[in-house]
Write an enzyme that holds these catalytic residues in place. Structure first.
Site, short mmCIF file in Angstrom:
data_model
loop_
_atom_site.label_atom_id
_atom_site.label_comp_id
_atom_site.label_asym_id
_atom_site.label_seq_id
_atom_site.Cartn_x
_atom_site.Cartn_y
_atom_site.Cartn_z
N SER A 142 0.88 -1.16 0.00
CA SER A 142 0.00 0.00 0.00
C SER A 142 0.92 1.21 0.00
CB SER A 142 -0.88 0.02 1.24
OG SER A 142 -1.47 1.30 1.40
N ARG A 143 0.86 2.00 -1.06
CA ARG A 143 1.80 3.13 -1.18
C ARG A 143 1.44 4.26 -0.23
NH1 ARG A 143 3.12 3.34 -7.73
NH2 ARG A 143 2.47 1.20 -8.11
N VAL A 144 0.26 4.19 0.35
CA VAL A 144 -0.13 5.19 1.35
C VAL A 144 0.43 4.78 2.71
CG1 VAL A 144 -2.12 6.14 2.58
CG2 VAL A 144 -2.15 5.98 0.10
#
Lengths: 507, 114
Positions: free
Chosen positions: A369-371
């Site tokens: 998850s790039r967040v």
């Protein structure tokens, strides 16, 4: 008996918004009808994406503007449309009527009901094609969207406004993850918060599958805050192509009102197939794997419409969960790589894990998850920070240990811990957990409280622990649900609770 | 070249039949198809069809010819229009008839209310 005056008064009231102005009509003639694509002459003032009405009542959308002809895709299976029939422009782009009355409904991409109830006629007309919110209108993703699935909320957290791809072969539980995420949003009643509106877009699915999903959502009391937009397998490719855009148009209606929306596109592989079919019939040049040249743009402009708006724009958000079906686990194929590069992370489901009984079959190594932590509460962050690393270490060691060599104490302990962590992350379908129960489970395993339990009783232990805490220690759950990092008192209460329960469980 | 042939096939906005037959003799099958299409398109482009509920008087025809100076006018009678008129100029339609208004009204009522 209603009297005449009342009827006249009612008609006068209803017709107040009727536009009496004479509009210039632009007409054309059908030259060709091929596989749902109509080639018309005339229509010199038609614009891209405009609705065209045919004399038999069918509607179509302009997709190609050539020198002497216009190519139109039909929005229904009009088999009686023949050469020489008249077509005329309507001056309107393709749009769908969105309103709160759509909640709990099943509709097609044109807004027509599929659930046997009345059509929603009052609402705001939302265009299917629209430019996404600009950079200035957005703010960073910083609020968690809780899926209720431990493996995701702990290690691949999703935030409101994020695009997280769910990718894997057929039958591995992609739709199950999406449906569980939708079901988990029902906690708004208990938490007394604003509900997350959920939209499930079914593209090219079997009608029986969609019916099962609708029934399941109804049983889990999730349908009341959900909308289903369906363009099923027997529907024309034009409707399957438009379905995701109809879904996001409805989502934008709610987002602009300050609501958080979760939209699931199931699945974009079939969406790409439908668009390929239309493009080939429109004689557009075919590229790699016969897809048209703008196949990337098809998905990028759709997924860009998922956003977190800033407070000036209402603070609403659209979180997108697109689903892609791979063949033989190949995530390096054309469409999967396209969508992976667009989204803010992916949840990769693997067949080997599924067959081993690890469900959800999430390959944590290939999922991201790039967040990340920005979309997690402090409470979850504090317990889950070690989880991903421990699992990764376990998987490496597990492969090494297969050779049967003697293991030192530390290595053996790591392996045993990893087995229990894997067990804890398993979760039955349709049973999403609240964040407090997720935190409790992960905390218990990462702090070694399950190390002395046999691996095969871990799931039973977890289930009974949850029941015990709900009955005997509800204050602990309340403390954990605040989202704040557990203080010393809460940690001591967790320790005491788990130790007490272990004594009862071992009896 | 086909465009020039098409333009030269018209004389005072009317098709010159003799010229058309002359040209057609020298064209291949595929060229002939394109030539016929071009003639049809040009015929549509230079013709304006005016539909009225009843036959029009000669003096009124002159009025219309002043509005559409460079076009060929065809007058039709269609009592179903009830009142008003309809002008078809190639692919543009100006429907100012009562029939059209009633149709739009019916369509509005059926789409707006269940």
């Amino acid at each position: 008996m209603i009297n005449d005056e009342k009827i006249i008064e009612e008609l006068r009231h209803r017709l107040v918004s009727f536009d009496q102005e004479t509009k210039l009509q632009n007409i054309g003639k059908v030259e060709k009808n091929t596989d749902g694509v109509i080639i018309c002459s005339g229509l010199s003032r038609a614009s891209m994406g405009e609705i065209i009405a045919f004399e038999n009542g069918s509607l179509g959308v302009v997709l190609n503007l050539d020198e002497d002809t216009v190519s139109i895709i039909l929005l229904d299976r009009a088999t009686d449309l023949k050469e020489g029939d008249e077509a005329k422009t309507t001056g309107k782009p393709l749009s769908i009527i969105a309103s709160e009355n759509l909640l709990g409904r099943v509709v097609n991409p044109l807004g027509e009901p599929l659930d046997g109830r009345a059509k929603v006629v009052k609402g705001k007309e939302m265009p299917l094609e629209r430019i996404a919110a600009g950079v200035v209108e957005r703010e960073p993703v910083n609020v968690a969207l809780k899926t209720g699935i431990k493996a995701i909320d702990a290690m691949i957290p999703i935030g409101r406004g994020q695009r997280e791809l769910i990718i894997g072969d057929r039958g591995l539980g992609k739709t199950a993850i999406a449906i569980d995420s939708i079901i988990n949003q029902r906690s708004f009643k208990k938490d007394k918060t604003k509900p997350v509106i959920c939209i499930y877009v079914a593209i090219g699915q079997k009608q029986s599958s969609v019916a099962q999903i609708v029934n399941r959502l109804k049983e889990e009391s999730a349908l009341e805050y959900s909308i289903i937009v369906a363009a099923n397998a027997p529907d024309p490719a034009s409707l399957q192509y438009l379905a995701p855009y109809a879904g996001v148009a409805i989502a934008e209606y709610f987002m602009e009102k300050g609501n958080d929306v979760l939209i699931v596109y199931d699945d974009l592989t079939k969406h790409a197939w439908a668009y390929r079919q239309l493009s080939l019939v429109l004689r557009r040049p075919a590229g790699r794997e016969a897809y048209p040249g703008d196949i990337f743009y098809l998905h990028s402009r759709l997924l860009e419409r998922a956003a977190k708006l800033n407070s000036k724009k209402g603070g609403g958000s659209i979180t997108a969960l697109p689903i892609i079906e791979t063949q033989a686990g190949d995530i390096s194929a054309y469409i999967p790589t396209n969508v992976i590069s667009i989204t803010d992370g992916q949840i990769y489901l693997q067949g080997d894990l599924f067959n081993m009984g690890i469900r959800p079959a999430i390959n944590v190594g290939n999922s991201v998850s790039r967040v990340g932590g920005a979309a997690q509460t402090q409470a979850m962050k504090s317990v889950s920070s070690k989880t991903r690393l421990e699992l990764a270490q376990f998987r490496e060691l597990a492969a090494f240990a297969q050779f049967g060599s003697e293991l030192d104490k530390t290595t053996f302990a790591q392996l045993e811990r990893g087995k229990r962590l894997t067990e804890i992350l398993k979760q039955p379908q349709y049973q999403p957990l609240s964040e407090s129960l997720e935190i409790l489970s992960i905390w218990a395993v990462t702090n070694g409280y399950l190390d002395d339990l046999p691996v095969d009783v871990v799931q039973q232990f977890e289930k009974e622990l949850h029941d015990y805490v709900k009955t005997h220690k509800p204050t602990l759950l309340t403390d954990l649900s605040t989202g704040e990092k557990p203080n010393e008192t809460t940690i001591k209460l967790m320790q005491k609770t788990v130790q007490e329960f272990k004594k009862i469980f071992s009896k | 070249m086909l465009n020039q042939l098409m333009i030269s096939s018209f004389k005072n906005m009317y098709l010159d039949k003799q010229k058309v037959f002359k040209i057609a003799k020298y064209l291949k099958r595929s060229e002939l198809k394109q030539y016929i299409k071009a003639l049809i398109a040009q015929e549509k482009a230079i013709t304006v069809r005016i539909v009225l509920p009843q036959e029009i008087k000669q003096q009124n025809k002159v009025l219309f010819s002043k509005i559409f100076e460079d076009k060929k006018l065809i007058f039709d009678a269609d009592p179903s229009l009830i009142i008003g008129l309809k002008v078809v100029n190639n692919d543009l339609v100006y429907d100012l008839s009562l029939l059209n208004t009633l149709k739009n009204l019916a369509s509005y009522i059926s789409s707006a209310y269940d």
